[in-house]
Design a protein around this motif. Structure first.
Motif: not given
Lengths: 331, 331
Positions: B160, B164-165
């Motif tokens: 995750e 997201d990054c």
């Protein structure tokens, strides 16, 4: 006394758009389970400067800048969140801020003023010193809550609540001097499914309830409601919920509460401490004690919730005093 | 010793999808300003049961249910978050859970087990009692970290983060027994822009750094790294970061750290207390002390950050002991 107009509220929302955090309205499933209601939290602890106060300060200073009345800077007085918010707003506008704070102000809140470049003058004569400084320097003054622009700014919290949850059954707000409850209740009554109400008003069963909660030890609004007129508390208030320890409600905020709010409840200090911990443990959000007075009223049995209804608690800020945590640890 | 495979990590992510919170990766602008890096927080304090542990427990029990090896229930041992997580996961699967906890376990964590329907047996002989209970009742056992399915579940945190990054410069993880750091580092190395590394590895300048941090008073992983082999700590560990006080790292978690992690740092108790407060005050998120060891390492000067880089801190949980708050208040 004029109440804030719907047009002032929507203008404030447009003015503040993109300058403030659009804070989330989060459901806490654990509180929903425990309380038997859908429990929504308006997270103003996540707002810039850690409280809703930046909405009012920024709205007021933006209006002054637009009108050319910003003067050479801004002078204000506050024990806490409004001090940091005004410093932040002044920096955004590029003018200096001087803030009169009582010598006993919470360290967290004193540090925040410094972080945003505000100058602090410690004094017990908050209002007089503020006025003298403003005159001396040619600054404008900004009242922490008795100002229609500050109230309209705070009211944008209510506009956002309705945008995310159009028909809450109950909205619970912390009350200090009354700026937050005035603005938010005005916005809720203007935008909600039922636009009438006020303390003692009848209201149908489907009508949104708006309840304010303040510490019994800092009950400026209840004091004013009982007297039927704005008047200072007989003694300087003091509470674990330091953000709510205003020495008076103003005629303006009293008028909003009389017009729009169903009830103002008073909670004891031990209930606030208990609810402060319960709120943080359940939500995993760091809040200041003031943000937990609504939950305190529920847990103390002062505020009953209709099973299955939707309840919004406004978490007004997250700037807790480090030393206050001893109260929680000792319980 | 086998390391968790990329296929096990992606299978875990698919298995857990919709059963766990997709927790946010939030930037804290105040920490970004203070630290001079883009500071991102992976908010596992907001995860179901208040910690990342539910990922591993649920992944393991779902696999057992699929394989028909769930038996009549699950027995486990833990001082804290894994106990609540296993209780929660067992309830999801509809089987009973019995949890061996030390008599000194944190009240918040004991209450959480009860909230999710787990049965608690207090004992100092955690492993032996757990085994005896499992045999007696015909339950399966679930190790808090020395289990590939638990590690793969924890690793979904890493998947995750990258979603997201995609290219963080540095990821900082709390280390107890090593389940979190094992799974997340495996996921980061499998999915990041550079798939190689390990303690002492060379690595180019653009390579993602992965750093583990543990309390010096509960340094099971550093102890194992120095010994070059998994072995229990000489004395029972104790730390304000109670969630990290594992008495040993396992051969399995040691192998992951040796393969994937650049460095494991040890922080002192006063640095943890200081960083715990700083983390909550800056982020307005309520976390447990374990979640702040990474920030403690930075503030203590043990971990230097490249100006302008992107740093992820994994906030492992939010189940703080109420009494621990006295430590913060007294500073």
């Amino acid at each position: 006394m004029d109440l804030v107009a719907p047009s002032e509220l929507t203008a404030a929302a447009e003015r503040l758009d993109s300058r403030i955090m659009r804070t989330p309205l989060l459901e806490c499933t654990r509180l929903s389970d425990e309380l038997g209601v859908r429990t929504l939290l308006k997270c103003e602890n996540l707002q810039h400067t850690g409280s809703f106060k930046v909405r009012g300060a920024l709205n007021a200073l933006l209006i002054r800048a637009q009108q050319g009345t910003l003067a050479g800077g801004v002078a204000t007085f506050s024990a806490g969140n409004h001090a940091a918010a005004t410093s932040y707003a002044a920096r955004v506008l590029g003018v200096p801020a001087v803030v009169c704070m009582p010598p006993g102000a919470v360290a967290t809140k004193v540090e925040a003023v410094g972080r945003y470049g505000g100058e602090i003058v410690f004094t017990d004569a908050l209002v007089d010193t503020c006025m003298a400084l403003a005159n001396e320097r040619g600054y404008g003054q900004l009242h922490p809550f008795d100002d229609p622009d500050v109230i309209a700014g705070a009211g944008t919290v209510g506009i956002e609540i309705l945008a995310d949850c159009p028909d809450p059954d109950l909205v619970v707000l912390p009350v200090g001097g009354g700026g937050l409850v005035s603005g938010v209740s005005a916005a809720l009554r203007a935008g909600g499914s039922n636009g009438s109400g006020g303390v003692g008003g009848a209201g149908g069963s489907a009508r949104m309830r708006i309840v304010g909660v303040e510490p019994r030890q800092a009950n400026a609004m209840s004091h004013a409601l009982r007297a039927g007129t704005a008047q200072p508390l007989p003694a300087r208030p003091s509470s674990l919920a330091d953000g709510l320890a205003a020495p008076f409600a103003s005629a303006r905020t009293l008028a909003h509460v009389q017009a729009y709010v169903d009830e103002v409840l008073e909670v004891e200090e031990d209930a606030i401490a208990d609810a402060w911990w319960a709120m943080m443990d359940a939500t995993k959000l760091f809040v200041e004690p003031s943000a937990a007075v609504g939950l305190a009223a529920v847990r103390a049995g002062l505020l009953s919730l209709r099973p299955g209804s939707t309840v919004v608690f406004v978490l007004s800020g997250g700037n807790a005093a480090r030393t206050s945590l001893a109260t929680v640890a000792a319980m």
